[in-house]
Design a protein around this motif. Structure first.
Motif, mmCIF file in Angstrom:
data_model
loop_
_atom_site.group_PDB
_atom_site.id
_atom_site.type_symbol
_atom_site.label_atom_id
_atom_site.label_comp_id
_atom_site.label_asym_id
_atom_site.label_seq_id
_atom_site.Cartn_x
_atom_site.Cartn_y
_atom_site.Cartn_z
ATOM 1 N N PHE A 59 -37.383 20.149 -31.380
ATOM 2 C CA PHE A 59 -36.917 19.212 -32.410
ATOM 3 C C PHE A 59 -37.197 17.778 -32.000
ATOM 4 C CE2 PHE A 59 -33.373 16.389 -33.671
ATOM 5 C CZ PHE A 59 -33.614 16.342 -35.036
ATOM 6 N N THR A 60 -36.891 17.439 -30.754
ATOM 7 C CA THR A 60 -37.132 16.075 -30.282
ATOM 8 C C THR A 60 -38.618 15.744 -30.293
ATOM 9 O OG1 THR A 60 -35.147 16.094 -28.898
ATOM 10 C CG2 THR A 60 -36.865 14.515 -28.313
ATOM 11 N N LYS A 61 -39.439 16.689 -29.866
ATOM 12 C CA LYS A 61 -40.893 16.469 -29.877
ATOM 13 C C LYS A 61 -41.402 16.225 -31.295
ATOM 14 C CE LYS A 61 -45.246 18.563 -28.376
ATOM 15 N NZ LYS A 61 -45.887 19.739 -27.709
ATOM 16 N N LYS A 62 -40.816 16.902 -32.263
ATOM 17 C CA LYS A 62 -41.281 16.790 -33.640
ATOM 18 C C LYS A 62 -40.767 15.528 -34.321
ATOM 19 C CE LYS A 62 -41.690 19.515 -37.869
ATOM 20 N NZ LYS A 62 -41.564 20.863 -38.455
ATOM 21 N N THR A 63 -39.531 15.119 -34.029
ATOM 22 C CA THR A 63 -38.900 14.037 -34.791
ATOM 23 C C THR A 63 -38.666 12.765 -33.999
ATOM 24 O OG1 THR A 63 -36.661 14.739 -34.210
ATOM 25 C CG2 THR A 63 -37.679 15.758 -36.151
ATOM 26 N N GLY A 64 -38.673 12.851 -32.672
ATOM 27 C CA GLY A 64 -38.333 11.696 -31.854
ATOM 28 C C GLY A 64 -36.848 11.485 -31.672
ATOM 29 N N ILE A 65 -36.034 12.278 -32.325
ATOM 30 C CA ILE A 65 -34.583 12.162 -32.205
ATOM 31 C C ILE A 65 -34.134 12.880 -30.937
ATOM 32 C CG2 ILE A 65 -32.357 12.723 -33.273
ATOM 33 C CD1 ILE A 65 -33.820 12.653 -35.996
ATOM 34 N N LYS A 66 -33.389 12.195 -30.095
ATOM 35 C CA LYS A 66 -32.952 12.767 -28.833
ATOM 36 C C LYS A 66 -31.674 13.596 -29.014
ATOM 37 C CE LYS A 66 -34.738 8.683 -26.428
ATOM 38 N NZ LYS A 66 -34.341 7.480 -25.649
ATOM 39 N N ILE A 67 -31.536 14.611 -28.181
ATOM 40 C CA ILE A 67 -30.354 15.482 -28.221
ATOM 41 C C ILE A 67 -29.652 15.431 -26.867
ATOM 42 C CG2 ILE A 67 -29.483 17.824 -28.509
ATOM 43 C CD1 ILE A 67 -30.547 16.638 -31.085
ATOM 44 N N ASP A 68 -28.397 15.020 -26.882
ATOM 45 C CA ASP A 68 -27.522 15.129 -25.708
ATOM 46 C C ASP A 68 -26.810 16.469 -25.851
ATOM 47 O OD1 ASP A 68 -25.703 14.908 -23.662
ATOM 48 O OD2 ASP A 68 -24.554 13.267 -24.552
ATOM 49 N N TYR A 69 -27.381 17.495 -25.230
ATOM 50 C CA TYR A 69 -26.917 18.870 -25.454
ATOM 51 C C TYR A 69 -25.838 19.272 -24.461
ATOM 52 C CZ TYR A 69 -26.923 23.971 -25.564
ATOM 53 O OH TYR A 69 -26.527 25.290 -25.624
ATOM 54 N N GLN A 70 -24.755 19.834 -24.989
ATOM 55 C CA GLN A 70 -23.639 20.284 -24.163
ATOM 56 C C GLN A 70 -23.306 21.740 -24.498
ATOM 57 O OE1 GLN A 70 -22.372 18.196 -21.901
ATOM 58 N NE2 GLN A 70 -23.662 16.492 -22.593
ATOM 59 N N PRO A 71 -23.753 22.699 -23.674
ATOM 60 C CA PRO A 71 -23.295 24.082 -23.871
ATOM 61 C C PRO A 71 -21.877 24.224 -23.326
ATOM 62 C CG PRO A 71 -24.823 23.964 -22.020
ATOM 63 C CD PRO A 71 -24.733 22.579 -22.581
ATOM 64 N N VAL A 72 -20.958 24.706 -24.155
ATOM 65 C CA VAL A 72 -19.541 24.739 -23.786
ATOM 66 C C VAL A 72 -19.030 26.162 -23.962
ATOM 67 C CG1 VAL A 72 -17.255 23.779 -24.248
ATOM 68 C CG2 VAL A 72 -19.300 22.366 -24.615
ATOM 69 N N MET A 73 -18.412 26.708 -22.912
ATOM 70 C CA MET A 73 -17.844 28.052 -23.010
ATOM 71 C C MET A 73 -16.443 28.024 -23.631
ATOM 72 S SD MET A 73 -19.697 30.642 -22.242
ATOM 73 C CE MET A 73 -18.498 31.913 -21.819
ATOM 74 N N ASN A 74 -15.536 27.216 -23.069
ATOM 75 C CA ASN A 74 -14.189 27.103 -23.637
ATOM 76 C C ASN A 74 -14.193 26.030 -24.720
ATOM 77 O OD1 ASN A 74 -14.640 25.140 -21.698
ATOM 78 N ND2 ASN A 74 -12.510 25.048 -21.031
ATOM 79 N N PHE A 75 -14.897 26.339 -25.787
ATOM 80 C CA PHE A 75 -15.256 25.367 -26.816
ATOM 81 C C PHE A 75 -14.029 24.723 -27.447
ATOM 82 C CE2 PHE A 75 -16.810 23.686 -30.756
ATOM 83 C CZ PHE A 75 -18.161 23.437 -30.589
ATOM 84 N N ASP A 76 -13.090 25.544 -27.914
ATOM 85 C CA ASP A 76 -11.971 25.006 -28.677
ATOM 86 C C ASP A 76 -11.095 24.091 -27.826
ATOM 87 O OD1 ASP A 76 -12.712 26.236 -31.042
ATOM 88 O OD2 ASP A 76 -11.735 28.107 -30.490
#
Length: 439
Positions: A59-76
């Protein structure tokens, strides 16, 4: 216990409604200074997070929009913490059944489907699961799935038994797997069926829902503009009694001994090679292929129950926008990519666990994308034989109270099923009343 949970939830909701009403763009976070960065959370373990990383990189390569990605296990838990600081993530990907809870807490931004490019490639059935109590959409469909029955094909064929079509077929096959030494080691060390039967996080209600549907049962039912509890019906009594007597009680080894304390994370008997069946989601296909080999097991439609259907629980994930302002264009651009054929295909393939199971984009076929006909069984189950938990109410307390009741009934084999279900029905009525939904 229920009263304490209800009070805690009410306090949390009141606090979050107060806090999120003024949510800004997260001035305290590192990404706040960059208007071209989105903070994105997913409920992911390390394996599925690898797939998301690949999707977001594309997505970033296609649009230039950066993603600060956070995978979260105990999400809630983490989400509640962030809400209390008035700094929600920009975008979240999490379960469809949580939408009602998130909306009630004021955590989500309403969405106009037409604002998302490609919205018309998502079916009305999938879009319907994102409609809140006020009739507005609060999520964008991202992935869908339905339960199917995983069966040790090699064991079944060795014992000369057919694929199960009914509950009785399934029970007979489970007993054979438990008693006829299908693995040929001369020991009584196999089980018929794997069950995540713990009450923790509502697991036994999640797993048991398919059996309830096939028995003609609904946990709660729509009633005009509200809902009513439906666990005191004759169908519920018949179905829960059958499950208790045939699966959980008796000395027949149909299910693994730890079933009533098992959650999906530690329910590994099928992949470990000592259980013959597992009614579960398709996300396990890649795991089972690696652990067992794809030639050792088969993916089948669920058996038909006494109500004459083989309906199974359907669920999945939605894309949610945090209740804040300032980055609507970026959020919409990301959502459009995630539901596009390119984004969905990336999320369905690769070396790690797929994060899109059944695509929400109607131009895609799961079996063709993966070159794997087993996925057609899953897609057909979703499209023709599936029931979702109601999405508009906050279903979390309903699921948890149902799980508590079922787990107690299945734990004590001398328990009074009729009395237990009557008590559950009264509890569910309280849950609905708390939300002003009881009719």
């Amino acid at each position: 216990m229920r009263d304490r949970r209800r009070l805690a939830a009410a306090l949390a909701i009141s606090g979050l409604l107060f806090g999120t009403a003024a949510c800004g763009s997260g001035s305290g976070s590192a990404r706040a200074g960059d208007p071209n960065t989105l903070e994105v959370w997913t409920r992911s373990d390390p394996e599925s997070a690898q797939t998301y990383k690949r999707v977001f990189a594309a997505f970033t390569k296609k649009t230039g929009i950066k993603i600060d990605y956070q995978p979260v296990m105990n999400f809630d838990q983490q989400l509640q913490s962030r809400a209390s600081t008035k700094d929600l993530p920009d975008v979240m990907i999490n379960d469809t059944a949580l939408m009602g809870s998130y909306q009630a807490q004021g955590l989500l931004k309403p969405i106009t489907p037409a604002s998302i490019s490609g919205h018309d490639e998502i079916t009305a059935k999938s879009w319907s699961s994102t409609v809140g109590r006020d009739g507005r959409h609060y999520g964008i469909p991202y992935s869908r799935q339905a339960m199917t029955l995983f069966v040790r094909k090699d064991w079944r064929e060795k014992l000369g038994l057919p694929q199960p079509k009914t509950w009785q077929d399934t029970l007979a096959l489970a007993k054979a797997f438990a008693t006829r030494d299908p693995d040929g080691d001369g020991k009584k060390d196999t089980y018929g069926m794997v069950v995540p039967g713990s009450a923790q996080n509502g697991y036994v209600a999640w797993w048991g829902a398919s059996w309830l549907w096939q028995g003609g049962v609904r946990i709660i039912e729509k009633d005009g503009t509200g809902y009513r509890p439906a666990m005191d019906s004759a169908a519920a009594l018949r179905t829960v009694t059958w499950m208790k007597n045939n699966l959980f009680c008796g000395d027949n080894g149909v299910i693994q001994p730890s079933a009533l304390t098992s959650v999906t994370a530690n329910t590994t008997n099928f992949q470990d090679g000592n259980a013959g069946m597992y009614l579960t989601g398709p996300y396990n296909i890649s795991t089972f292929d690696k652990a067992l080999g794809k030639d050792k097991y088969e993916v089948l439609p669920a058996p038909t129950g006494p109500a004459g259907n083989n309906d199974v629980l359907a669920d999945g994930e939605n894309v949610y926008f945090g209740a804040k302002t300032g980055k609507a264009r970026l959020e919409q651009t990301l959502a459009a990519f995630l539901i596009s054929p390119e984004g969905q295909t990336l999320a369905m393939t690769g070396d790690h666990q797929p994060v899109v199971r059944i695509p929400v984009n109607s131009t895609l076929d799961a079996a063709k994308v993966r070159d794997d006909p087993r996925w057609s069984v899953v897609q057909k189950a979703y499209e023709t034989a599936s029931v979702q938990f109601p999405n508009a109410p906050d279903f979390a307390p309903v699921k948890q109270d149902t799980a508590d009741a079922l787990n107690a009934l299945f734990t004590y084999c001398g328990s009074d099923v009729e009395a237990g279900l009557k008590e559950l029905n009264d509890t569910l009525a309280g849950d609905l009343k708390d939300q002003d939904l009881l009719k």
